[in-house]
Design a protein around this motif. Structure first.
Motif, PDB file in Angstrom:
ATOM      1  N   TRP A   6       2.188   1.217 -28.634  1.00 16.89           N
ATOM      2  CA  TRP A   6       2.883  -0.072 -28.559  1.00 16.89           C
ATOM      3  C   TRP A   6       1.871  -1.147 -28.192  1.00 16.89           C
ATOM      4  CZ3 TRP A   6       8.008  -0.819 -29.591  1.00 16.89           C
ATOM      5  CH2 TRP A   6       8.786   0.336 -29.715  1.00 16.89           C
ATOM      6  N   GLU A   7       2.008  -2.311 -28.819  1.00 24.01           N
ATOM      7  CA  GLU A   7       1.160  -3.456 -28.509  1.00 24.01           C
ATOM      8  C   GLU A   7       2.006  -4.525 -27.813  1.00 24.01           C
ATOM      9  OE1 GLU A   7      -1.961  -5.623 -31.183  1.00 24.01           O
ATOM     10  OE2 GLU A   7       0.017  -6.489 -31.577  1.00 24.01           O
ATOM     11  N   PHE A   8       1.426  -5.113 -26.776  1.00 24.15           N
ATOM     12  CA  PHE A   8       2.109  -6.148 -26.001  1.00 24.15           C
ATOM     13  C   PHE A   8       1.208  -7.368 -25.888  1.00 24.15           C
ATOM     14  CE2 PHE A   8       3.726  -2.098 -24.601  1.00 24.15           C
ATOM     15  CZ  PHE A   8       5.082  -2.306 -24.486  1.00 24.15           C
ATOM     16  N   HIS A   9       1.811  -8.543 -26.055  1.00 24.37           N
ATOM     17  CA  HIS A   9       1.123  -9.800 -25.792  1.00 24.37           C
ATOM     18  C   HIS A   9       1.691 -10.322 -24.475  1.00 24.37           C
ATOM     19  CE1 HIS A   9      -0.888 -10.114 -29.710  1.00 24.37           C
ATOM     20  NE2 HIS A   9       0.130  -9.341 -30.087  1.00 24.37           N
ATOM     21  N   VAL A  10       0.851 -10.305 -23.460  1.00 27.39           N
ATOM     22  CA  VAL A  10       1.261 -10.629 -22.094  1.00 27.39           C
ATOM     23  C   VAL A  10       1.144 -12.136 -21.857  1.00 27.39           C
ATOM     24  CG1 VAL A  10       0.818 -10.137 -19.655  1.00 27.39           C
ATOM     25  CG2 VAL A  10       0.437  -8.352 -21.370  1.00 27.39           C
ATOM     26  N   LYS A  11       2.148 -12.701 -21.232  1.00 25.86           N
ATOM     27  CA  LYS A  11       2.120 -14.130 -20.909  1.00 25.86           C
ATOM     28  C   LYS A  11       0.998 -14.390 -19.896  1.00 25.86           C
ATOM     29  CE  LYS A  11       7.096 -14.769 -21.559  1.00 25.86           C
ATOM     30  NZ  LYS A  11       8.386 -15.011 -20.886  1.00 25.86           N
ATOM     31  N   PHE A  18       2.599  -7.021 -15.447  1.00 27.32           N
ATOM     32  CA  PHE A  18       2.639  -6.165 -16.621  1.00 27.32           C
ATOM     33  C   PHE A  18       2.012  -4.799 -16.315  1.00 27.32           C
ATOM     34  CE2 PHE A  18       0.591  -4.390 -20.362  1.00 27.32           C
ATOM     35  CZ  PHE A  18       1.671  -4.273 -21.225  1.00 27.32           C
ATOM     36  N   GLU A  19       0.845  -4.806 -15.698  1.00 27.33           N
ATOM     37  CA  GLU A  19       0.150  -3.556 -15.387  1.00 27.33           C
ATOM     38  C   GLU A  19       0.940  -2.695 -14.405  1.00 27.33           C
ATOM     39  OE1 GLU A  19      -3.860  -4.518 -14.234  1.00 27.33           O
ATOM     40  OE2 GLU A  19      -4.176  -5.632 -16.095  1.00 27.33           O
ATOM     41  N   ARG A  20       1.656  -3.323 -13.474  1.00 27.70           N
ATOM     42  CA  ARG A  20       2.473  -2.548 -12.526  1.00 27.70           C
ATOM     43  C   ARG A  20       3.636  -1.846 -13.226  1.00 27.70           C
ATOM     44  NH1 ARG A  20       2.086  -6.977  -8.817  1.00 27.70           N
ATOM     45  NH2 ARG A  20       4.221  -7.527  -9.321  1.00 27.70           N
ATOM     46  N   VAL A  21       4.107  -2.413 -14.309  1.00 33.33           N
ATOM     47  CA  VAL A  21       5.212  -1.787 -15.040  1.00 33.33           C
ATOM     48  C   VAL A  21       4.698  -0.829 -16.117  1.00 33.33           C
ATOM     49  CG1 VAL A  21       7.175  -2.224 -16.575  1.00 33.33           C
ATOM     50  CG2 VAL A  21       6.811  -3.678 -14.573  1.00 33.33           C
ATOM     51  N   TYR A  22       3.659  -1.224 -16.854  1.00 35.88           N
ATOM     52  CA  TYR A  22       3.227  -0.469 -18.027  1.00 35.88           C
ATOM     53  C   TYR A  22       1.979   0.387 -17.833  1.00 35.88           C
ATOM     54  CZ  TYR A  22       6.826  -2.545 -20.828  1.00 35.88           C
ATOM     55  OH  TYR A  22       8.054  -2.901 -21.328  1.00 35.88           O
ATOM     56  N   GLY A  23       1.320   0.273 -16.708  1.00 34.70           N
ATOM     57  CA  GLY A  23       0.130   1.084 -16.460  1.00 34.70           C
ATOM     58  C   GLY A  23       0.470   2.546 -16.212  1.00 34.70           C
ATOM     59  N   PRO A  24      -0.556   3.405 -16.162  1.00 33.08           N
ATOM     60  CA  PRO A  24      -0.344   4.850 -15.992  1.00 33.08           C
ATOM     61  C   PRO A  24       0.468   5.229 -14.755  1.00 33.08           C
ATOM     62  CG  PRO A  24      -2.609   4.392 -16.589  1.00 33.08           C
ATOM     63  CD  PRO A  24      -1.950   3.066 -16.342  1.00 33.08           C
ATOM     64  N   ARG A  39       3.498  13.747 -21.150  1.00 36.23           N
ATOM     65  CA  ARG A  39       2.159  14.157 -20.719  1.00 36.23           C
ATOM     66  C   ARG A  39       1.375  13.047 -20.020  1.00 36.23           C
ATOM     67  NH1 ARG A  39       3.732  17.998 -19.549  1.00 36.23           N
ATOM     68  NH2 ARG A  39       4.513  19.507 -21.006  1.00 36.23           N
ATOM     69  N   ALA A  40       1.315  11.856 -20.581  1.00 36.12           N
ATOM     70  CA  ALA A  40       0.486  10.803 -19.973  1.00 36.12           C
ATOM     71  C   ALA A  40       0.704   9.475 -20.674  1.00 36.12           C
ATOM     72  CB  ALA A  40      -0.990  11.182 -20.061  1.00 36.12           C
ATOM     73  N   THR A  41       0.313   8.405 -19.978  1.00 38.44           N
ATOM     74  CA  THR A  41       0.257   7.065 -20.551  1.00 38.44           C
ATOM     75  C   THR A  41      -1.125   6.497 -20.284  1.00 38.44           C
ATOM     76  OG1 THR A  41       2.616   6.586 -20.320  1.00 38.44           O
ATOM     77  CG2 THR A  41       1.143   4.693 -20.343  1.00 38.44           C
ATOM     78  N   ARG A  42      -1.675   5.842 -21.275  1.00 44.86           N
ATOM     79  CA  ARG A  42      -2.929   5.104 -21.129  1.00 44.86           C
ATOM     80  C   ARG A  42      -2.619   3.646 -21.468  1.00 44.86           C
ATOM     81  NH1 ARG A  42      -3.759   9.361 -19.346  1.00 44.86           N
ATOM     82  NH2 ARG A  42      -5.344  10.863 -19.871  1.00 44.86           N
ATOM     83  N   LEU A  43      -3.273   2.729 -20.765  1.00 41.76           N
ATOM     84  CA  LEU A  43      -3.108   1.302 -21.020  1.00 41.76           C
ATOM     85  C   LEU A  43      -4.477   0.733 -21.367  1.00 41.76           C
ATOM     86  CD1 LEU A  43      -1.382  -1.267 -21.022  1.00 41.76           C
ATOM     87  CD2 LEU A  43      -1.805  -1.456 -18.561  1.00 41.76           C
ATOM     88  N   PRO A  50      -7.737 -10.915 -24.228  1.00 37.46           N
ATOM     89  CA  PRO A  50      -7.404 -10.354 -22.913  1.00 37.46           C
ATOM     90  C   PRO A  50      -5.914 -10.251 -22.609  1.00 37.46           C
ATOM     91  CG  PRO A  50      -8.865 -12.270 -22.689  1.00 37.46           C
ATOM     92  CD  PRO A  50      -8.576 -12.092 -24.142  1.00 37.46           C
ATOM     93  N   ASN A  51      -5.083 -10.983 -23.297  1.00 35.72           N
ATOM     94  CA  ASN A  51      -3.640 -10.892 -23.047  1.00 35.72           C
ATOM     95  C   ASN A  51      -2.950  -9.939 -24.033  1.00 35.72           C
ATOM     96  OD1 ASN A  51      -4.412 -13.738 -21.876  1.00 35.72           O
ATOM     97  ND2 ASN A  51      -2.593 -13.015 -20.830  1.00 35.72           N
ATOM     98  N   CYS A  52      -3.747  -9.173 -24.754  1.00 40.97           N
ATOM     99  CA  CYS A  52      -3.215  -8.190 -25.687  1.00 40.97           C
ATOM    100  C   CYS A  52      -3.524  -6.788 -25.146  1.00 40.97           C
ATOM    101  CB  CYS A  52      -3.834  -8.387 -27.060  1.00 40.97           C
ATOM    102  SG  CYS A  52      -3.183  -7.247 -28.288  1.00 40.97           S
ATOM    103  N   CYS A  53      -2.475  -6.009 -24.928  1.00 37.04           N
ATOM    104  CA  CYS A  53      -2.625  -4.653 -24.389  1.00 37.04           C
ATOM    105  C   CYS A  53      -1.920  -3.657 -25.302  1.00 37.04           C
ATOM    106  CB  CYS A  53      -2.010  -4.557 -22.998  1.00 37.04           C
ATOM    107  SG  CYS A  53      -2.860  -5.551 -21.765  1.00 37.04           S
ATOM    108  N   THR A  54      -2.417  -2.441 -25.276  1.00 38.72           N
ATOM    109  CA  THR A  54      -1.809  -1.352 -26.044  1.00 38.72           C
ATOM    110  C   THR A  54      -1.517  -0.197 -25.103  1.00 38.72           C
ATOM    111  OG1 THR A  54      -3.029  -1.980 -28.019  1.00 38.72           O
ATOM    112  CG2 THR A  54      -2.133   0.242 -27.970  1.00 38.72           C
ATOM    113  N   THR A  55      -0.314   0.364 -25.217  1.00 37.53           N
ATOM    114  CA  THR A  55       0.008   1.572 -24.462  1.00 37.53           C
ATOM    115  C   THR A  55      -0.053   2.761 -25.408  1.00 37.53           C
ATOM    116  OG1 THR A  55       2.393   1.342 -24.834  1.00 37.53           O
ATOM    117  CG2 THR A  55       1.510   0.416 -22.780  1.00 37.53           C
TER     118      THR A  55
END
Length: 102
Positions: A6-11, A18-24, A39-43, A50-55
């Protein structure tokens, strides 16, 4: 092994939340950990955007992932709704199954 991307564009200014909710170790992976087939999540953060993240969410199988989403549909949607506060866009990049060794 099954992987959902999943790709997220963070405000701007919402990166920490965002990292507290979507991080490992975040809320989302804690919800996922309630299923024995998770099994696991990677962020990952895009250094060029910098405001674009992938889980990357790893599961035993597609069936396990789909079953989890069905069983905990309300909790999954509630968590997804929370992300509206700190993301501009969310996009499913794809789902992949590992090819076993021959």
């Amino acid at each position: 092994m099954f992987l959902a991307l999943w790709e997220f564009h963070v405000k701007p200014g919402c990166e920490e939340r965002f990292e507290r909710v979507y991080g490992p170790g975040g809320d989302r992976s804690r919800l996922f950990r309630s299923d024995p087939h998770y099994r696991a999540t990677r962020l990952l953060r895009d250094p060029a955007r910098p405001n674009c993240c992938t889980t990357l969410d790893f599961w035993d199988s597609r069936a396990a992932y789909e079953s989890f989403k069905e069983l905990l549909h309300a909790a999954y949607l509630a968590l997804d709704k929370i992300s509206d506060e700190f993301t501009r866009q969310e996009r499913h990049l794809g789902s992949f199954s590992e090819i076993p060794e021959l």
